[in-house]
Design an enzyme around this catalytic site. Structure first.
Site, PDB file in Angstrom:
ATOM      1  N   CYS A 126      71.914  49.904  56.113  1.00  0.00           N
ATOM      2  CA  CYS A 126      72.688  50.100  54.884  1.00  0.00           C
ATOM      3  C   CYS A 126      73.987  50.780  55.286  1.00  0.00           C
ATOM      4  O   CYS A 126      73.989  51.917  55.736  1.00  0.00           O
ATOM      5  CB  CYS A 126      71.919  50.960  53.888  1.00  0.00           C
ATOM      6  SG  CYS A 126      72.880  51.405  52.421  1.00  0.00           S
ATOM      7  N   GLU A 136      74.922  44.156  51.302  1.00  0.00           N
ATOM      8  CA  GLU A 136      74.558  43.558  52.583  1.00  0.00           C
ATOM      9  C   GLU A 136      75.338  42.257  52.736  1.00  0.00           C
ATOM     10  O   GLU A 136      75.735  41.635  51.746  1.00  0.00           O
ATOM     11  CB  GLU A 136      73.061  43.280  52.676  1.00  0.00           C
ATOM     12  CG  GLU A 136      72.189  44.514  52.852  1.00  0.00           C
ATOM     13  CD  GLU A 136      72.370  45.225  54.188  1.00  0.00           C
ATOM     14  OE1 GLU A 136      73.229  44.799  54.987  1.00  0.00           O
ATOM     15  OE2 GLU A 136      71.644  46.208  54.420  1.00  0.00           O
TER      16      GLU A 136
END
Length: 237
Positions: free
Chosen positions: A2, A113
């Site tokens: 992340c 993402e």
């Protein structure tokens, strides 16, 4: 991993969402493109300073994203430790002590993402749920040896976001995802009385897979200087 997330919620929203008892420091502005080494708001529980036997207080305070272990020679290592693999946090020297003693939550509206495309490009997605996400994190203190003990910046507070293998429904976008705590596990995760690494390991293993919705968004989020709610608006792919 992340590497970017969004948190546009105000301190008052976080106080209500996480039953916070004490707010420390100035409120940060909302951001839809939080990047490593930036300041973020974290939720954690600590006993009052120099009163270890006093019941812990749930706090909202500012930390820097990118964990700096207490034994680091300089704070630059934090840029490499924005994430901690949940499978090994109770074993790795950089995270083991924090996993035992200093667990926290980083609140988010969602995270980004990038999916690899057949043409070699990357398509960003914003992954979110119906309400705020509670990323399971770890925090640490780093003492700056260059500053006097009474300097306000003597202690640097930093944090990392734990990640795990992505569920099948999200694995096609990226193979890792933040560890997201369900509401009924927040108290257990923040409880500073849980210190045995075996108990922490069992707690981590009990966290269920998150139920998240992926939304394709524009590529402007790839530039850290861009910020604003338009970054999470859906686009056609």
């Amino acid at each position: 991993m992340c590497g970017r997330y969004a948190n546009a919620r105000r301190d008052a929203d976080l106080v209500n969402a996480f039953d916070i008892q004490q707010v420390v420091g100035e409120e940060l502005p909302p951001s839809w493109n939080i990047a490593p080494t930036q300041d973020v708001r974290a939720v954690l529980e600590r006993a009052p300073r120099n009163e270890p036997d006093t019941p812990p207080v749930r706090q909202l305070r500012t930390v820097r994203w990118g964990l700096v272990p207490s034994w680091s020679k300089d704070p630059g290592s934090g840029a490499r430790l924005i994430n901690a693999r949940s499978e090994s946090v109770t074993e790795k020297p950089s995270f083991r002590r924090a996993a035992s003693l200093r667990r926290c939550i980083l609140a988010a509206d969602g995270y980004y993402e990038w999916q690899k495309m057949p043409d070699g490009g990357k398509q960003p997605y914003f992954l979110h749920a119906d309400g705020p996400l509670a990323f399971a994190g770890l925090y640490e203190f780093w003492k700056d040896p260059r500053l006097p003990d009474d300097h306000p910046d003597k202690w640097l507070w930093t944090a990392t976001i734990m990640t795990t293998r992505a569920a099948d429904s999200l694995g096609h976008i990226h193979d890792r995802t933040p560890v997201v705590l369900p509401p009924d596990m927040v108290d257990d995760w923040l409880n500073p009385r849980t210190q045995e690494l075996e108990d922490v390991r069992a707690l981590i293993d009990a966290i269920p897979e998150p139920v998240l919705v992926p939304r394709p968004v524009g590529k402007a989020v790839g530039n850290v200087t861009n910020d604003g709610p338009e970054l999470i608006e859906p686009v056609e792919v």
